[in-house]
Design a protein around this motif. Structure first.
Motif, PDB file in Angstrom:
ATOM      1  N   GLN A 404       0.843  -1.199   0.000  1.00 25.66           N
ATOM      2  CA  GLN A 404       0.000   0.000   0.000  1.00 25.66           C
ATOM      3  C   GLN A 404       0.874   1.243   0.000  1.00 25.66           C
ATOM      4  O   GLN A 404       1.926   1.288   0.615  1.00 25.66           O
ATOM      5  CB  GLN A 404      -0.957  -0.005   1.195  1.00 25.66           C
ATOM      6  CG  GLN A 404      -0.317  -0.113   2.556  1.00 25.66           C
ATOM      7  CD  GLN A 404      -1.354  -0.273   3.666  1.00 25.66           C
ATOM      8  OE1 GLN A 404      -2.064   0.652   3.995  1.00 25.66           O
ATOM      9  NE2 GLN A 404      -1.441  -1.478   4.224  1.00 25.66           N
ATOM     10  N   GLY A 405       0.423   2.232  -0.713  1.00 25.05           N
ATOM     11  CA  GLY A 405       1.225   3.438  -0.899  1.00 25.05           C
ATOM     12  C   GLY A 405       2.113   3.286  -2.117  1.00 25.05           C
ATOM     13  O   GLY A 405       2.101   4.118  -3.017  1.00 25.05           O
ATOM     14  N   LEU A 406       2.877   2.219  -2.175  1.00 25.33           N
ATOM     15  CA  LEU A 406       3.762   1.981  -3.309  1.00 25.33           C
ATOM     16  C   LEU A 406       2.952   1.767  -4.591  1.00 25.33           C
ATOM     17  O   LEU A 406       3.258   2.339  -5.643  1.00 25.33           O
ATOM     18  CB  LEU A 406       4.646   0.765  -3.035  1.00 25.33           C
ATOM     19  CG  LEU A 406       5.668   0.434  -4.115  1.00 25.33           C
ATOM     20  CD1 LEU A 406       6.705   1.535  -4.222  1.00 25.33           C
ATOM     21  CD2 LEU A 406       6.348  -0.894  -3.814  1.00 25.33           C
ATOM     22  N   MET A 407       1.893   0.948  -4.519  1.00 23.75           N
ATOM     23  CA  MET A 407       1.060   0.736  -5.706  1.00 23.75           C
ATOM     24  C   MET A 407       0.324   2.022  -6.068  1.00 23.75           C
ATOM     25  O   MET A 407       0.122   2.311  -7.252  1.00 23.75           O
ATOM     26  CB  MET A 407       0.070  -0.403  -5.464  1.00 23.75           C
ATOM     27  CG  MET A 407       0.717  -1.765  -5.290  1.00 23.75           C
ATOM     28  SD  MET A 407       2.007  -2.161  -6.512  1.00 23.75           S
ATOM     29  CE  MET A 407       1.113  -1.996  -8.058  1.00 23.75           C
ATOM     30  N   GLY A 408      -0.059   2.787  -5.049  1.00 24.15           N
ATOM     31  CA  GLY A 408      -0.689   4.076  -5.321  1.00 24.15           C
ATOM     32  C   GLY A 408       0.218   4.967  -6.160  1.00 24.15           C
ATOM     33  O   GLY A 408      -0.246   5.716  -7.031  1.00 24.15           O
ATOM     34  N   TYR A 409       1.519   4.886  -5.900  1.00 21.16           N
ATOM     35  CA  TYR A 409       2.507   5.665  -6.661  1.00 21.16           C
ATOM     36  C   TYR A 409       2.473   5.282  -8.137  1.00 21.16           C
ATOM     37  O   TYR A 409       2.371   6.144  -9.019  1.00 21.16           O
ATOM     38  CB  TYR A 409       3.896   5.407  -6.072  1.00 21.16           C
ATOM     39  CG  TYR A 409       5.052   5.861  -6.925  1.00 21.16           C
ATOM     40  CD1 TYR A 409       5.403   7.203  -7.002  1.00 21.16           C
ATOM     41  CD2 TYR A 409       5.812   4.931  -7.647  1.00 21.16           C
ATOM     42  CE1 TYR A 409       6.487   7.615  -7.785  1.00 21.16           C
ATOM     43  CE2 TYR A 409       6.887   5.330  -8.425  1.00 21.16           C
ATOM     44  CZ  TYR A 409       7.221   6.674  -8.494  1.00 21.16           C
ATOM     45  OH  TYR A 409       8.278   7.081  -9.260  1.00 21.16           O
ATOM     46  N   LYS A 426       3.503   7.579  -2.413  1.00 19.60           N
ATOM     47  CA  LYS A 426       4.436   6.475  -2.166  1.00 19.60           C
ATOM     48  C   LYS A 426       5.063   6.560  -0.778  1.00 19.60           C
ATOM     49  O   LYS A 426       5.261   5.544  -0.100  1.00 19.60           O
ATOM     50  CB  LYS A 426       5.531   6.508  -3.236  1.00 19.60           C
ATOM     51  CG  LYS A 426       6.612   5.455  -3.090  1.00 19.60           C
ATOM     52  CD  LYS A 426       7.678   5.642  -4.161  1.00 19.60           C
ATOM     53  CE  LYS A 426       8.781   4.614  -4.066  1.00 19.60           C
ATOM     54  NZ  LYS A 426       9.817   4.833  -5.117  1.00 19.60           N
ATOM     55  N   GLU A 427       5.368   7.783  -0.333  1.00 19.23           N
ATOM     56  CA  GLU A 427       6.138   7.967   0.899  1.00 19.23           C
ATOM     57  C   GLU A 427       5.275   8.322   2.110  1.00 19.23           C
ATOM     58  O   GLU A 427       5.806   8.697   3.146  1.00 19.23           O
ATOM     59  CB  GLU A 427       7.179   9.072   0.669  1.00 19.23           C
ATOM     60  CG  GLU A 427       8.183   8.712  -0.412  1.00 19.23           C
ATOM     61  CD  GLU A 427       9.189   9.810  -0.716  1.00 19.23           C
ATOM     62  OE1 GLU A 427      10.243   9.511  -1.295  1.00 19.23           O
ATOM     63  OE2 GLU A 427       8.920  10.991  -0.363  1.00 19.23           O
ATOM     64  N   GLN A 428       3.961   8.159   1.987  1.00 16.04           N
ATOM     65  CA  GLN A 428       3.043   8.608   3.041  1.00 16.04           C
ATOM     66  C   GLN A 428       3.245   7.903   4.378  1.00 16.04           C
ATOM     67  O   GLN A 428       2.921   8.466   5.434  1.00 16.04           O
ATOM     68  CB  GLN A 428       1.593   8.414   2.598  1.00 16.04           C
ATOM     69  CG  GLN A 428       1.214   6.956   2.351  1.00 16.04           C
ATOM     70  CD  GLN A 428      -0.205   6.793   1.883  1.00 16.04           C
ATOM     71  OE1 GLN A 428      -1.145   7.068   2.621  1.00 16.04           O
ATOM     72  NE2 GLN A 428      -0.379   6.358   0.641  1.00 16.04           N
ATOM     73  N   TYR A 429       3.766   6.674   4.372  1.00 14.57           N
ATOM     74  CA  TYR A 429       3.917   5.928   5.624  1.00 14.57           C
ATOM     75  C   TYR A 429       5.326   6.052   6.217  1.00 14.57           C
ATOM     76  O   TYR A 429       5.607   5.472   7.261  1.00 14.57           O
ATOM     77  CB  TYR A 429       3.578   4.451   5.408  1.00 14.57           C
ATOM     78  CG  TYR A 429       2.160   4.228   4.941  1.00 14.57           C
ATOM     79  CD1 TYR A 429       1.077   4.477   5.793  1.00 14.57           C
ATOM     80  CD2 TYR A 429       1.883   3.812   3.638  1.00 14.57           C
ATOM     81  CE1 TYR A 429      -0.225   4.287   5.365  1.00 14.57           C
ATOM     82  CE2 TYR A 429       0.584   3.617   3.203  1.00 14.57           C
ATOM     83  CZ  TYR A 429      -0.470   3.864   4.069  1.00 14.57           C
ATOM     84  OH  TYR A 429      -1.766   3.681   3.638  1.00 14.57           O
TER      85      TYR A 429
END
Length: 672
Positions: A404-409, A426-429
């Motif tokens: 999660q986050g990475l796929m959003g990127y 991508k870097e939200q977490y």
């Protein structure tokens, strides 16, 4: 007398992760039990997926003889009129002897009943059964299982036990299994139980039977194989430490092999391929010229000279995994990046849905954007926050939640969003651990902070405050992450003032509890003398960036040569000012000075106080440089004189110096 001791506990295949988690305790627990039985000595611990082994090259065959001493009641209490009292009779009973066998000794100022008993050490063979049972049952692997008709449980069924002291079998029963002079080797080499004549023979049998008992040798073999693959194929293999430890733990005869997969799967984001290989298959990814290629390294446990079937079998297993990933990826691209549906996904009871969380995060992000004014557009910021959780609705993240986050990127870029927005998603977490990378841009940092802050404020508003070791929502890690971001980007963040502004969108937050929670994290975050942190906190500083810089500055000076002498002078300053209101009028009247030392001190103090400094360390250094003038003042000036005006003027002078230091830290709190 010392003799070799071999202990082998044979089990069904041990799961790697729980074994590795307990690994740091296995030897400690065994050593503690040996010490309890007075048989502590050097030993080595080995393991494979099918055995736990303890090897003593030299082991005490018997406990040392010892003396037990018993002290009873004072003689004045033990005897009345020459006759024993219940105290004397009770002591004799406790010692297991008659009254005539008791004596007395001087203990302190009184003469007391005394009995000394010589205890002959027990033979190790009589104790090993208890030692081994206690050790094995002390191991905590998390989940355990029962088998057969046993009430006891262990991580996996125990199938054989072999305990040899000087090559002689020691009778031991463990989980219903009686010890025997047998072992088992690699299943491909021989499925049957093999007889063991002694320790030397045991190691030979394992070696000849395809079992590399020593984990260090398995590590060396795997790394050597990988280096050979890299050299022969002109590639680089990414050896993940955790995966490497797992592979060592699940093999008895490891061989690293190079396999491949169809190039069509390279359409997938590299992280998807790597995650699929690591998580599901325990494969190492392979790179060439810095790019992932359609190769992988698998560590086989097979005992064979021809590994072609092993390689092709692993290739067949990997293909459907990657095919599923490609199917999810194409479906997600077809559906696009959308937040539709997040308004139906619950976040936490009392905090609404994930959709509601996004709205709260956006409010925090905009407030922080106004405070920090990064070189970014507010439109990009709001777009990043809006889309940050969109990939939670994707098929790929449903299958691989860690992406999660990475796929959003990737989906954001495919949807035409700009790089800044995609990067913030991508870097939200980040940071998500102590050694984790940080967000790479100020805008990404603000997005990451907003998400952490909403979780923190939201859960405090519904009284979900971590207690003890419980922290299911990782709020402690969130605070650590905020501290790291603040320090990295120079963001000013006051844990009272800034949080009070942000908390307006939340109900029922106990701000004092929240402040104390963050302060506790600060105390644990900085790896310095705890009294240094306390000295800065006591000064009243609550701005995170300044707190960190003050702690580091004070720590540098406290650990510098000669600080002990500086400290003694300024400790005296703090003692003189302890009854003075430092927030009151501290004006100094130079016309009241009588002694040269006070004139010099005031002149030097004004000189130091009037300057501006580039760092807290430089400012503290300047203030501490007043030591000679302060020492002279204390040696030559009487503070508590009869004249009230002169006395108060001198106190105000010393208090002014102390107040300047107090702006950084309360020096008296430091322990040196």
């Amino acid at each position: 007398m010392l003799k070799p001791l071999l202990i082998e506990i044979g089990v069904e295949e041990l799961p790697a992760v729980p074994l590795l988690k307990e690994m740091k305790n296995i030897e400690k627990k065994y050593a503690a039990i040996l010490e309890k039985y007075s048989l502590l000595g050097e030993f080595e611990f080995y393991y494979t997926p099918r055995r736990l082994v303890i090897w003593h090259r030299e082991f005490k065959v018997q406990q040392d003889d010892s003396v037990e001493e018993f002290f009873g009641a004072p003689l004045a209490v033990a005897y009345k009129d020459g006759k024993p009292t219940p105290a004397a009779n009770g002591f004799a009973k406790k010692c297991g002897v008659s009254l005539d066998e008791l004596s007395s000794v001087q203990k302190g100022s009184k003469e007391v009943l005394y009995y000394k008993k010589d205890v002959k050490g027990q033979a190790a063979t009589e104790l090993l059964g208890d030692i081994i049972n206690e050790w094995i049952k002390s191991l905590d692997f998390g989940k355990s299982m029962r088998w057969g008709s046993l009430d006891e449980s262990f991580i996996r069924p125990i199938r054989w036990v072999n305990v040899l002291l000087d090559d002689i079998l020691v009778p031991v029963t463990l989980f219903g299994v009686n010890s025997a002079k047998t072992t088992r080797v690699h299943r491909i080499a021989n499925f049957n139980t093999l007889a063991v004549t002694g320790a030397k023979n045991y190691f030979e049998i394992l070696s000849e039977g395809g079992v590399t008992l020593f984990q260090a040798q398995r590590e060396e073999k795997i790394l050597s194989d990988i280096k050979t693959i890299e050299k022969e194929s002109g590639v680089n293999v990414e050896v993940d430490d955790e995966l490497f430890e797992e592979v060592v733990a699940i093999t008895e005869n490891p061989t690293a092999l190079l396999g491949s997969f169809d190039k069509e799967f390279l359409r997938l984001p590299p992280e998807v391929i790597i995650t699929s290989m690591k998580e599901h298959q325990r494969y190492f990814p392979v790179f060439k010229d810095g790019k992932l290629i359609n190769k992988f390294v698998v560590v086989s446990n097979a005992l064979t000279d021809d590994f072609s079937e092993v390689i092709s079998g692993n290739e067949r297993v990997l293909r459907p995994r990657l095919a599923d990933g490609l199917f999810f990826y194409d479906n997600d691209l077809k559906n696009g990046l959308s937040v539709d549906g997040l308004e139906k996904v619950a976040f936490f009871n009392g905090l609404g849905t994930v959709g509601d969380k996004i709205v709260r995060e956006a409010k925090i992000a905009n407030i922080l954007f106004d405070i920090y004014k990064p070189e970014a557009s507010v439109e990009d910021l709001n777009r990043a926050v809006e889309l940050a959780k969109a990939d939670l609705m994707s098929e790929m993240v449903y299958e691989f939640t860690e992406l999660q986050g990475l796929m959003g990127y990737y989906y954001a870029l495919e949807a035409g969003e700009n790089e800044a927005v995609a990067l913030a998603i991508k870097e939200q977490y980040l940071p998500d651990g102590e050694e984790s990378a940080l967000p790479s841009t100020p805008m990404s940092a603000i997005v990451a902070m907003s998400i952490k802050l909403d979780t923190l404020l939201g859960l405090f508003s519904v009284n979900q405050i971590p207690t003890g070791s419980r922290d299911p929502f990782a709020l402690r890690r969130a605070v650590n992450g905020i501290i790291r971001i603040v320090n990295e980007y120079g963001f000013h963040f006051d844990i009272v003032k800034t949080l009070t502004i942000l908390a307006k969108n939340y109900d029922n937050i106990d701000m004092k509890k929240l402040e104390n929670f963050i302060l506790e994290r600060i105390r644990r975050y900085y790896k310095v003398n705890p009294s240094i942190i306390e000295a800065v906190l006591v000064s009243g500083e609550r701005e995170l960036l300044a707190l960190g810089r003050k702690i580091e500055a004070l720590n540098t000076l406290v650990n510098s040569e000669g600080f002990d002498e500086i400290f003694s002078t300024f400790k005296r300053v703090s003692n003189i000012t302890k009854d003075i209101n430092l927030d009151g009028d501290l004006s100094v009247d130079e016309s009241l000075f009588k002694e040269e030392a006070e004139k010099v001190l005031y002149r030097r103090y004004k000189e130091v106080a009037s300057k501006s400094y580039d760092s807290y360390e430089e400012e503290l250094d300047a203030l501490f440089s007043l030591k000679p003038e302060l020492d002279s003042f204390f040696d030559n000036v009487m503070v508590n004189v009869k004249d009230e005006k002169i006395k108060n003027n001198r106190k105000a002078l010393v208090a002014s110096v102390y107040k300047s230091i107090l702006n950084i830290a309360d020096i008296k709190e430091v322990s040196v």
